[in-house]
Enzyme design. Sequence first.
Site, PDB file in Angstrom:
ATOM      1  N   GLU A   1      -5.651  -2.064 -16.684  1.00  0.00           N
ATOM      2  CA  GLU A   1      -6.312  -2.554 -15.466  1.00  0.00           C
ATOM      3  C   GLU A   1      -7.172  -1.463 -14.833  1.00  0.00           C
ATOM      4  O   GLU A   1      -8.296  -1.712 -14.399  1.00  0.00           O
ATOM      5  CB  GLU A   1      -5.247  -3.063 -14.481  1.00  0.00           C
ATOM      6  CG  GLU A   1      -5.837  -3.601 -13.222  1.00  0.00           C
ATOM      7  CD  GLU A   1      -5.403  -5.016 -12.873  1.00  0.00           C
ATOM      8  OE1 GLU A   1      -4.586  -5.615 -13.595  1.00  0.00           O
ATOM      9  OE2 GLU A   1      -5.902  -5.517 -11.858  1.00  0.00           O
TER      10      GLU A   1
ATOM     11  N   LEU B   1      -1.025 -13.220  -6.197  1.00  0.00           N
ATOM     12  CA  LEU B   1       0.317 -13.328  -6.799  1.00  0.00           C
ATOM     13  C   LEU B   1       0.337 -12.710  -8.205  1.00  0.00           C
ATOM     14  O   LEU B   1       1.214 -12.991  -9.012  1.00  0.00           O
ATOM     15  CB  LEU B   1       0.775 -14.794  -6.828  1.00  0.00           C
ATOM     16  CG  LEU B   1       0.887 -15.432  -5.433  1.00  0.00           C
ATOM     17  CD1 LEU B   1       1.271 -16.898  -5.527  1.00  0.00           C
ATOM     18  CD2 LEU B   1       1.907 -14.689  -4.567  1.00  0.00           C
ATOM     19  N   SER B   2      -0.660 -11.888  -8.476  1.00  0.00           N
ATOM     20  CA  SER B   2      -0.702 -11.070  -9.701  1.00  0.00           C
ATOM     21  C   SER B   2      -0.787 -11.870 -10.992  1.00  0.00           C
ATOM     22  O   SER B   2      -0.077 -11.597 -11.963  1.00  0.00           O
ATOM     23  CB  SER B   2       0.504 -10.124  -9.754  1.00  0.00           C
ATOM     24  OG  SER B   2       0.416  -9.188  -8.730  1.00  0.00           O
TER      25      SER B   2
ATOM     26  N   ASP C   1       2.653  -4.325  -9.504  1.00  0.00           N
ATOM     27  CA  ASP C   1       2.512  -5.669 -10.071  1.00  0.00           C
ATOM     28  C   ASP C   1       2.948  -5.690 -11.536  1.00  0.00           C
ATOM     29  O   ASP C   1       3.655  -6.605 -11.990  1.00  0.00           O
ATOM     30  CB  ASP C   1       1.064  -6.156  -9.961  1.00  0.00           C
ATOM     31  CG  ASP C   1       0.521  -6.024  -8.543  1.00  0.00           C
ATOM     32  OD1 ASP C   1       1.323  -5.840  -7.611  1.00  0.00           O
ATOM     33  OD2 ASP C   1      -0.709  -6.084  -8.377  1.00  0.00           O
TER      34      ASP C   1
ATOM     35  N   GLY D   1      -6.304 -15.400  -8.256  1.00  0.00           N
ATOM     36  CA  GLY D   1      -7.024 -14.879  -7.088  1.00  0.00           C
ATOM     37  C   GLY D   1      -6.279 -15.038  -5.774  1.00  0.00           C
ATOM     38  O   GLY D   1      -6.818 -14.757  -4.713  1.00  0.00           O
ATOM     39  N   ALA D   2      -5.016 -15.470  -5.822  1.00  0.00           N
ATOM     40  CA  ALA D   2      -4.269 -15.705  -4.584  1.00  0.00           C
ATOM     41  C   ALA D   2      -3.464 -14.486  -4.154  1.00  0.00           C
ATOM     42  O   ALA D   2      -2.848 -14.485  -3.097  1.00  0.00           O
ATOM     43  CB  ALA D   2      -3.335 -16.898  -4.762  1.00  0.00           C
TER      44      ALA D   2
ATOM     45  N   HIS E   1       0.828  -1.208   0.000  1.00  0.00           N
ATOM     46  CA  HIS E   1       0.000   0.000   0.000  1.00  0.00           C
ATOM     47  C   HIS E   1       0.863   1.259   0.000  1.00  0.00           C
ATOM     48  O   HIS E   1       0.458   2.301   0.509  1.00  0.00           O
ATOM     49  CB  HIS E   1      -0.999  -0.023   1.165  1.00  0.00           C
ATOM     50  CG  HIS E   1      -2.007  -1.126   1.005  1.00  0.00           C
ATOM     51  ND1 HIS E   1      -3.153  -0.989   0.252  1.00  0.00           N
ATOM     52  CD2 HIS E   1      -1.999  -2.421   1.436  1.00  0.00           C
ATOM     53  CE1 HIS E   1      -3.824  -2.130   0.266  1.00  0.00           C
ATOM     54  NE2 HIS E   1      -3.142  -3.028   0.965  1.00  0.00           N
TER      55      HIS E   1
ATOM     56  N   SER F   1      -3.210 -11.553 -12.911  1.00  0.00           N
ATOM     57  CA  SER F   1      -3.741 -10.636 -13.922  1.00  0.00           C
ATOM     58  C   SER F   1      -2.645  -9.772 -14.528  1.00  0.00           C
ATOM     59  O   SER F   1      -2.613  -9.571 -15.749  1.00  0.00           O
ATOM     60  CB  SER F   1      -4.883  -9.788 -13.349  1.00  0.00           C
ATOM     61  OG  SER F   1      -4.497  -9.181 -12.161  1.00  0.00           O
TER      62      SER F   1
HETATM   63  C1  GLA Z   1      -2.379  -4.863  -5.105  1.00  0.00           C
HETATM   64  C2  GLA Z   1      -2.224  -3.752  -6.141  1.00  0.00           C
HETATM   65  C3  GLA Z   1      -0.830  -3.130  -6.065  1.00  0.00           C
HETATM   66  C4  GLA Z   1      -0.489  -2.707  -4.631  1.00  0.00           C
HETATM   67  C5  GLA Z   1      -0.780  -3.850  -3.654  1.00  0.00           C
HETATM   68  C6  GLA Z   1      -0.595  -3.432  -2.218  1.00  0.00           C
HETATM   69  O1  GLA Z   1      -1.522  -5.918  -5.410  1.00  0.00           O
HETATM   70  O2  GLA Z   1      -2.429  -4.270  -7.437  1.00  0.00           O
HETATM   71  O3  GLA Z   1      -0.742  -2.041  -6.950  1.00  0.00           O
HETATM   72  O4  GLA Z   1      -1.177  -1.536  -4.276  1.00  0.00           O
HETATM   73  O5  GLA Z   1      -2.097  -4.347  -3.813  1.00  0.00           O
HETATM   74  O6  GLA Z   1       0.731  -3.155  -1.982  1.00  0.00           O
END
Ligand code: GLA
Length: 388
Positions: free
Chosen positions: A168, A133-134, A180, A130-131, A43, A136
């Site tokens: 996104e 770990l990005s 991400d 959905g875990a 964050h 998307s």
């Molecule tokens: C998600 C968002 C990121 C970041 C994190 C928190 O993964 O996609 O941009 O804000 O939350 O660090």
Amino acid sequence: MSQQLEEATAVRTRVRREFEERFGAPPAHVARAPGRVNLIGDHTDYNDGFVLPMAIDRAVWIAFRPRDDGRVVLHSLDFDETASFELDDGRKGDAGWLEYVRGVVWALGTAGHRLTRGWEGVVAGDVPVGAGLSSSAALELATARVATALADVTWEPTVMARLAQRAENEWVGVNCGIMDQLISAAGRAGHAMLIDCRSLGTRAVPIPASAAIVVLDTATRRGLVDSAYNERRAQCEAGARWFGVPALRDVDPATFAARSSGLDEITCRRARHVVTENARVLAAADALARGDVAAVGTLMNESHASLRDDFAVSRAELDTMVSLARAHGACHGARMTGAGFGGCAVALVEAGAAGEFARDTARAYEQATGRRPAVYVCSASPGASLEA
Ligand code: GLA
């Protein structure tokens, strides 16, 4: 061969084989883009601050070849579904995973990289969906890799990450920061990446051979993450306005200590997390660079407390996972990672004991919560790539 290397090779082989079966010829190229785990700095990205993620050895792969018309046809092995769209169709749909692909094609168009020819292919991945770990971002950057190959655009990781983030934010409608997409585009094998989310400057920080990064999925998911995420963003913006700065990145710990007493309690807590987290990220990057894994671990532990107490984005299962991880003798430190509210924790552990740590912690977590966690011992991998 490590188990994960075997799995990754298997996904790559699967998309190639499936492509040949469907199209009767080998693909022109295969694009790959990894998922990520964030070691510290959550964050902070949308506050123009600092993050320290690494790209993991799990990725989305797309085998493809150009078409003569303006259509994109893609078969997803993971969703067992073929979907398609016309390049010049600017209407947003609700076709799930395909919208990430469409969004990136649209975002590239807004930057002057309009595709004139369509393409067809097969997509699959081993980043759990959905875990946290990005998966998307991985799909977005793999798509960007495809599109830049077809449009003959130079691959510039920072530019592509920005465009994927735009897809996104504006096409899919998720108000994420840049972390991400940028780590999926710009990751480096064996390294974490210190990212300045204002300048988008990066510094690769080697992960010492003596340390392993273990991702611990609590097997919890929470709905309404978007609204809670947007609420936190708004609180941070209110904090920045109160300090009279463009973003909380511009508030240092001393200024915060001197002036924060006038803030309302919630805004004060949210802002304190961001200000202290930014300082922790910079300290952790330096500690990691000098191989001081004990110091990194301590900073990770402090980060978790701050996310739990000040930013209020943890949950009981994440706190339990983190405590159990830390109780293991091989663990230097552990924290929740990513947006929070569910999903994964990350632990820094002694490399030689990573397997044992993973087994013991998974067992203890299942005993404590009744949920069966997924555990991944991850190695830091290169960012998005294209192979012939
Ligand atoms: C998600 C968002 C990121 C970041 C994190 C928190 O993964 O996609 O941009 O804000 O939350 O660090």
